[in-house]
Design a protein around this motif. Sequence first.
Motif, PDB file in Angstrom:
ATOM      1  N   LEU A  14       0.890  -1.199   0.021  1.00  0.00           N
ATOM      2  CA  LEU A  14       0.344   0.344  -0.712  1.00  0.00           C
ATOM      3  C   LEU A  14       0.350   1.140   0.268  1.00  0.00           C
ATOM      4  O   LEU A  14       0.866   2.560  -0.491  1.00  0.00           O
ATOM      5  CB  LEU A  14      -0.692  -0.036   1.214  1.00  0.00           C
ATOM      6  CG  LEU A  14      -1.993   0.716   1.188  1.00  0.00           C
ATOM      7  CD1 LEU A  14      -3.162   0.966   0.267  1.00  0.00           C
ATOM      8  CD2 LEU A  14      -3.360   0.747   2.451  1.00  0.00           C
ATOM      9  N   PRO A  15       1.429   1.781   0.580  1.00  0.00           N
ATOM     10  CA  PRO A  15       2.550   2.314   0.715  1.00  0.00           C
ATOM     11  C   PRO A  15       3.086   2.984  -0.574  1.00  0.00           C
ATOM     12  O   PRO A  15       3.513   4.542  -0.857  1.00  0.00           O
ATOM     13  CB  PRO A  15       3.803   1.835   2.330  1.00  0.00           C
ATOM     14  CG  PRO A  15       3.417   1.532   2.717  1.00  0.00           C
ATOM     15  CD  PRO A  15       2.191   0.384   2.020  1.00  0.00           C
ATOM     16  N   GLU A  57       1.986   1.846  -2.943  1.00  0.00           N
ATOM     17  CA  GLU A  57       0.911   2.412  -4.393  1.00  0.00           C
ATOM     18  C   GLU A  57       0.546   4.106  -4.128  1.00  0.00           C
ATOM     19  O   GLU A  57       0.313   4.432  -5.259  1.00  0.00           O
ATOM     20  CB  GLU A  57      -0.472   1.421  -3.859  1.00  0.00           C
ATOM     21  CG  GLU A  57      -1.792   1.634  -4.831  1.00  0.00           C
ATOM     22  CD  GLU A  57      -2.902   0.236  -4.054  1.00  0.00           C
ATOM     23  OE1 GLU A  57      -3.160  -0.624  -3.346  1.00  0.00           O
ATOM     24  OE2 GLU A  57      -4.502   1.357  -4.851  1.00  0.00           O
ATOM     25  N   ILE A  58       0.256   4.019  -2.927  1.00  0.00           N
ATOM     26  CA  ILE A  58       0.389   5.363  -2.904  1.00  0.00           C
ATOM     27  C   ILE A  58       1.481   6.520  -2.680  1.00  0.00           C
ATOM     28  O   ILE A  58       0.742   7.634  -3.423  1.00  0.00           O
ATOM     29  CB  ILE A  58       0.049   6.133  -1.141  1.00  0.00           C
ATOM     30  CG1 ILE A  58      -1.050   5.047  -0.237  1.00  0.00           C
ATOM     31  CG2 ILE A  58       0.105   7.384  -0.504  1.00  0.00           C
ATOM     32  CD1 ILE A  58      -1.950   5.778  -0.493  1.00  0.00           C
ATOM     33  N   ARG A  59       2.850   6.284  -2.228  1.00  0.00           N
ATOM     34  CA  ARG A  59       4.085   6.947  -3.377  1.00  0.00           C
ATOM     35  C   ARG A  59       3.830   6.733  -4.597  1.00  0.00           C
ATOM     36  O   ARG A  59       3.756   8.194  -5.770  1.00  0.00           O
ATOM     37  CB  ARG A  59       4.432   6.695  -2.732  1.00  0.00           C
ATOM     38  CG  ARG A  59       4.654   7.195  -0.965  1.00  0.00           C
ATOM     39  CD  ARG A  59       5.792   6.306  -0.004  1.00  0.00           C
ATOM     40  NE  ARG A  59       5.892   7.049   0.801  1.00  0.00           N
ATOM     41  CZ  ARG A  59       6.744   6.405   1.816  1.00  0.00           C
ATOM     42  NH1 ARG A  59       7.553   6.226   1.234  1.00  0.00           N
ATOM     43  NH2 ARG A  59       6.210   7.145   3.100  1.00  0.00           N
ATOM     44  N   LYS A 106      -0.464   2.592  -9.044  1.00  0.00           N
ATOM     45  CA  LYS A 106      -0.408   0.564  -8.555  1.00  0.00           C
ATOM     46  C   LYS A 106       0.633   0.361  -9.642  1.00  0.00           C
ATOM     47  O   LYS A 106       1.071  -1.055  -9.184  1.00  0.00           O
ATOM     48  CB  LYS A 106      -1.997   0.671  -9.191  1.00  0.00           C
ATOM     49  CG  LYS A 106      -3.435   1.139  -8.080  1.00  0.00           C
ATOM     50  CD  LYS A 106      -4.362  -0.322  -8.991  1.00  0.00           C
ATOM     51  CE  LYS A 106      -5.080  -0.387  -7.878  1.00  0.00           C
ATOM     52  NZ  LYS A 106      -6.264   0.567  -7.605  1.00  0.00           N
ATOM     53  N   PHE A 163      -2.311   6.740   7.129  1.00  0.00           N
ATOM     54  CA  PHE A 163      -2.027   7.490   5.432  1.00  0.00           C
ATOM     55  C   PHE A 163      -1.862   8.995   5.299  1.00  0.00           C
ATOM     56  O   PHE A 163      -0.520   8.834   4.538  1.00  0.00           O
ATOM     57  CB  PHE A 163      -3.432   7.508   5.089  1.00  0.00           C
ATOM     58  CG  PHE A 163      -4.160   6.835   3.717  1.00  0.00           C
ATOM     59  CD1 PHE A 163      -4.192   4.987   4.469  1.00  0.00           C
ATOM     60  CD2 PHE A 163      -4.254   6.370   2.950  1.00  0.00           C
ATOM     61  CE1 PHE A 163      -4.886   3.964   3.933  1.00  0.00           C
ATOM     62  CE2 PHE A 163      -5.063   6.104   2.290  1.00  0.00           C
ATOM     63  CZ  PHE A 163      -4.973   4.619   2.468  1.00  0.00           C
ATOM     64  N   MET A 219       2.135   7.552   4.945  1.00  0.00           N
ATOM     65  CA  MET A 219       2.501   7.116   3.720  1.00  0.00           C
ATOM     66  C   MET A 219       2.789   8.655   2.618  1.00  0.00           C
ATOM     67  O   MET A 219       2.394   8.418   1.304  1.00  0.00           O
ATOM     68  CB  MET A 219       1.288   6.399   3.250  1.00  0.00           C
ATOM     69  CG  MET A 219       1.558   5.145   3.769  1.00  0.00           C
ATOM     70  SD  MET A 219       0.773   3.708   3.732  1.00  0.00           S
ATOM     71  CE  MET A 219      -1.346   4.469   3.579  1.00  0.00           C
ATOM     72  N   GLY A 220       1.967   9.792   2.564  1.00  0.00           N
ATOM     73  CA  GLY A 220       2.095  10.785   1.902  1.00  0.00           C
ATOM     74  C   GLY A 220       0.573  10.899   1.138  1.00  0.00           C
ATOM     75  O   GLY A 220       0.965  11.486   0.400  1.00  0.00           O
ATOM     76  N   ALA A 221      -0.155   9.720   1.655  1.00  0.00           N
ATOM     77  CA  ALA A 221      -1.356  10.416   0.694  1.00  0.00           C
ATOM     78  C   ALA A 221      -2.038  12.056   0.499  1.00  0.00           C
ATOM     79  O   ALA A 221      -2.042  11.882   1.767  1.00  0.00           O
ATOM     80  CB  ALA A 221      -2.094   9.374   1.680  1.00  0.00           C
ATOM     81  N   GLN A 265      -6.520  10.688  -1.986  1.00  0.00           N
ATOM     82  CA  GLN A 265      -6.191   9.049  -1.874  1.00  0.00           C
ATOM     83  C   GLN A 265      -6.876   8.649  -0.525  1.00  0.00           C
ATOM     84  O   GLN A 265      -6.989   7.534  -0.155  1.00  0.00           O
ATOM     85  CB  GLN A 265      -4.456   9.348  -1.902  1.00  0.00           C
ATOM     86  CG  GLN A 265      -4.132   9.315  -3.201  1.00  0.00           C
ATOM     87  CD  GLN A 265      -2.928   9.416  -3.495  1.00  0.00           C
ATOM     88  OE1 GLN A 265      -1.760   9.868  -2.448  1.00  0.00           O
ATOM     89  NE2 GLN A 265      -2.222   7.942  -3.863  1.00  0.00           N
ATOM     90  N   LYS A 285      -9.166   5.522  -0.575  1.00  0.00           N
ATOM     91  CA  LYS A 285      -8.507   4.232  -0.708  1.00  0.00           C
ATOM     92  C   LYS A 285      -8.733   3.644   1.070  1.00  0.00           C
ATOM     93  O   LYS A 285      -8.367   2.837   0.952  1.00  0.00           O
ATOM     94  CB  LYS A 285      -6.724   4.368  -1.076  1.00  0.00           C
ATOM     95  CG  LYS A 285      -6.510   5.087  -2.385  1.00  0.00           C
ATOM     96  CD  LYS A 285      -5.292   4.492  -3.075  1.00  0.00           C
ATOM     97  CE  LYS A 285      -5.249   4.762  -4.274  1.00  0.00           C
ATOM     98  NZ  LYS A 285      -5.098   3.804  -5.539  1.00  0.00           N
TER      99      LYS A 285
END
Lengths: 269, 290
Positions: free
Chosen positions: A112-113, A115-117, A120, B186, B189-191, B195, B199
């Motif tokens: 997930l980290p 995917e966020i940064r 996908k 989140f 994670m820098g979302a 996002q 998400k």
Amino acid sequence: MSAAVAQDYAGAPLGTPVYELTHVSKTYARNLVVALEDIDLTLRKGSFTSVIGSSGCGKSTLLKIMAGLIPPTKGRVILQGQPVTGPRRDIGMMFQQATLFPWKTAVENIVLPIEIRDGKAAAKQAMGKAHELLDIVGLKGFENVYPNELSGGMAQRASICRMLITEPAVLLMDEPFSALDELSRDMMNMELQRICREQDATAFLVTHSIQEAVILSDEIVVLKPRPGRIAEIVDVDLPRPRTLNMMTTPKFGAIVDYIRSLLDKGEEM
Amino acid sequence: MSDVQNYSPSVKAADHAEDTVWEQKVHFIDSVPRWLAMTFVFVVFVGTWQIVTSLRLVSPIILPTPMETLKDMIFVGQNLLTGGYMLGALWITIKEVIYGFALAIAIGFSLGVLVGETAFGEKAVMPYLVAIDTMPKVAFAPLFVAWLGFGIESKVALAAFIATFPIVVGTAAGLHAADENARMLFKTMGASRMQTLIKMKLPTGLPQIFTGLKIGAVGVMAGAITGEFLGGGKGFGELIRVAASQLNTPRVFSLILYLSLVGLVVFASVVWTQRRLVFWHKEQVGSGEF
Ligand SMILES: Nc1ncnc2c1ncn2[C@@H]1O[C@H](COP(=O)(O)OP(=O)(O)O)[C@@H](O)[C@H]1O
Ligand SMILES: [Mg+2]
């Protein structure tokens, strides 16, 4: 420029200062609680540091400031040569709850980290690495299992993998194993030590278990409450690698007793 | 009396200490399959109905016999299957329900995100929504008719109006469902805000959102029929109204039964979607619930 700096640090010898906190104070504006006062702290590359103190003495606040989640009221936080002003890629975090998302499989949670940064596609590419990490923490075969089917300890193992997937320079952990039973916690501690040694990780652990702090750490920061200040930084000179047997040695007992006395002193004030 | 018998093992245990087997008291209902229990209730219900009508305890105009109702259901069913005028009416009502629900989902979800995600929405918009939600929404029906006429638009509007609020509330509550740890994770994670919303907050809130959708699905049907009662038109509600005014009670009964089938399909499709999307929440919801 920042990439170059990070590179320098990646290649730097163990023992180089990585994290530097100078005169960090925090007063919560909402209720004017002085959570931290004048914290000076240096974490060296490859070292394991714990912070211990009674509940409410500002441990989580300190960790959040280091992670760039909240700003300090005063003072500076420098990580790998650059001030921390918000969440950073070179920081990996872990909390008391595993916080795996139930609609994602174990391996999907771990990437997930990424995917966020990076999106996908990058997350897909990181799947292989996620599998390796799951193997390292003993969760081989659980890649495609949903978190509902994992025990508390297994979930925390998966959340260790999620913390490691981005190859952070430092690991910040807030009481990561305190929700586990004692047997699982001892095992997880040994595992954490092994992972940190393998990756030369710089680790910072918040805990309220003296034993846990002593068995894992090179240095223990003892906080005294109201406002949170550093009472003393205790060096733990037990040999590495640590084993659970060490917990029965007189030296271990002496260090535990000493830290307990520091904590008791803090409480009287 | 069976309680007493079931409590005897302690006495037995004294005699044969080695085979102390506690008899588990099994409730009778636990050993009966659901379909049988439901059939039982149905038979009792229809039986009582039959007795009440054949003893002429109430006038046949008020309550037709089960047989008359069944006959009329067959008649209405034939009309529907052969594409008679009733099918046209049913189709109008179905359209009102579908359009109304789609509108309610679009508006309810958007307002829910506004209210649940932004401080402005929560502070400035939510109080108005709460105020309107406490009003008897059916009372707005004449207004909708005056604004939109006797066609299906006024019914769609009332149906959507009734169904929107539970969806707003469900969405807003769902967006608040994520705990502090998930938010912090989140953040680390820098979302981005988008996002985090897509998400994490939305998927976390799906159970609440679907609760809102299910309440909305029930309301949309009620809204459409109320609209037809009060605003005329050519829908199924109009057929019911006419049959009732002619004291054709068997017809009213059978029309209502067919109408509830439509409501059931709407509701079931929401449940079906929920089971697909929120598969991970099944355990907590419990198997007995929808
Ligand atoms: N968001 C906040 N707003 C106001 N006060 C807070 C907040 N978070 C923590 N505090 C206060 O700051 C102090 C330190 O809290 P915390 O860092 O969570 O301590 P610990 O992790 O050691 O238990 C406590 O007195 C707590 O009530
Ligand atoms: Mg804490």
